[in-house]
Design an enzyme around this catalytic site. Structure first.
Site, mmCIF file in Angstrom:
data_model
loop_
_atom_site.group_PDB
_atom_site.id
_atom_site.type_symbol
_atom_site.label_atom_id
_atom_site.label_comp_id
_atom_site.label_asym_id
_atom_site.label_seq_id
_atom_site.Cartn_x
_atom_site.Cartn_y
_atom_site.Cartn_z
ATOM 1 C CB CYS A 98 -0.927 -0.019 1.218
ATOM 2 S SG CYS A 98 -1.932 1.474 1.394
ATOM 3 C CB CYS A 193 -6.057 0.018 6.612
ATOM 4 S SG CYS A 193 -5.278 -0.070 4.994
#
Length: 359
Positions: A98, A193
């Site tokens: 990410c 997340c």
RNA sequence: AGCCUUGUCGUCUAACGGUAGGACUGGAGACUUUGGAUCUCUAUACCGGGGUUCGAAUCCCUGCGAGGCUA
């Protein structure tokens, strides 16, 4: 100087806005939407509260704010990568991907390029040496998050700012409290997340299904149980095997035959290793060694931990092999090995832990 | 068929006749911006039925189950 601040609504990223203002900058705040419900509604990230807080911060400090979406890119680069890796029996690290692909990749292409710097709430620092910017570790070694940044490159690091990288966590919280930021008391985020409240195994199960396979004791070859698919287990794992008479740890996986090999005891030697082979190694700023004979003294991490492990690095063709001074638990192929200098100051680069069979 | 042994949490394993402990598993929490590891807390059992005893998981009888021996 034009600064883009990536704010998520957590304490850390909230405080960077305060710090940037203190330093006399006027950052533009970006909230990046990533974890959204997919068509099946599995992915669900409670973004509402985050956006609310971020909006509050922007208002409080009089900053421009933009809510941007990198949902598709995230799906493409991170979620797919995760599923593909797991399917191949590897243990992925979505958060590192990410950082590399989304926060400092797609964001840059879409919006970041209009700014001089991108500020984030990572616990990390930068160091200038020979006119180049290097990623270096945080003052707070326990909180240090450079591990997650080990995959970025020179262009990315030279544009990054970490306004709280030189503060201990306690102080960041203190500032947040003092400034009465709504995020002051928020729990640190944890877990991947994009998963929200779904747990990892459910997520994996949704995409890869279940297929029963054998659990075999490595030493004896005895079948001692069943599992629901090798993709639910990673090397070094203890929880979830459901075997009595343990503890048992996952030592090896046979993805072809869907077999999981385990060892018994609190500290089976098979659970540990001293060498780590890194493939596809990339240097963040510069290849400081080139081709070399013998070994280099380094410190490294094989997962996000408070402490650095010391060891020696050897180069064998394209493979960088770490010889660890201490034995390491649960070396899982697919995870990243991040290499630092011997003083654990500079983060040099990283590679993917190779399947032992592959070397 | 006869004889012997044996039957405790999901699993393995303790408890001079005095009221069931531990380990693993499971669950919860802590830690942690990956997967894990680790730490803390926690759940669940004396095969059934009779006796003997102030009192039995522990002794006796019996039923059931398991293992073994016997021609």
């Amino acid at each position: 100087m034009k600064i883009a601040a990536l704010v998520s609504g957590g304490v850390d990223s909230s405080v960077i806005v305060h710090r940037l203002k203190e330093m006399g900058y006027d950052p533009t705040i970006f909230y990046i939407r990533i974890g959204m419900e997919d068509k099946d509604g599995y992915i669900d990230c409670p973004a509402e509260e985050d956006i609310e807080i971020t909006t509050y911060i922007a208002k409080k400090y009089g900053c421009k704010m933009e809510i941007v979406s990198l949902h598709d890119e995230y799906w493409e680069n991170v979620v797919n990568y995760t599923i593909e890796a797991v399917k191949r029996g590897l243990t992925p690290n979505p958060d590192m991907m990410c950082n590399k692909m989304i926060k400092f990749g797609c964001f840059e292409q879409n919006w970041g390029h209009e700014f001089d710097k991108i500020a984030t709430g990572h616990y990390a620092t930068t160091t200038e040496l020979d006119g180049k910017i290097w990623l270096s570790t945080a003052k707070d070694h326990v909180k240090d998050q450079t591990y997650f940044l080990g995959q970025i490159n020179q262009m990315q690091i030279s544009k990054l700012m970490f306004p709280i990288g030189d503060l201990p966590k306690s102080q960041v919280r203190a500032i947040a409290a003092q400034q009465a930021l709504p995020s002051a008391q928020r729990k640190d985020s944890q877990g991947i997340c994009f998963l929200g409240k779904i747990n990892y195994n459910d997520f994996i199960g949704r995409y890869l299904g279940e297929r029963v396979g054998k659990i075999i004791e490595l030493e004896t070859g005895k079948v001692i149980g069943k599992h629901k698919g090798y993709w639910f287990h990673t090397i070094g794992q203890r929880k979830g095997l459901g075997l009595s008479g343990g503890p048992w740890f996952v030592i090896k996986k046979d993805t072809q035959r869907n077999i999981i090999y385990v060892s018994n005891g609190y500290n089976p030697d098979t659970q540990y290793g001293n060498t780590v082979n890194l493939g596809g190694f990339s240097f963040i700023t510069d290849d400081i060694w080139g081709d070399f004979e013998g070994t280099k003294d380094i410190t490294f991490k094989v997962r996000h931990t408070p402490e650095f492990t010391t060891g020696k690095l050897e180069k064998i063709g394209d493979i960088y092999r770490i010889h660890s001074d201490d034995k390491i638990q649960g070396i899982a192929a697919g995870q990243f090995g991040v290499v630092y200098d011997s003083a654990s100051k500079l983060c040099i680069g990283s590679g993917v832990i190779a399947d032992e069979n592959a070397v």
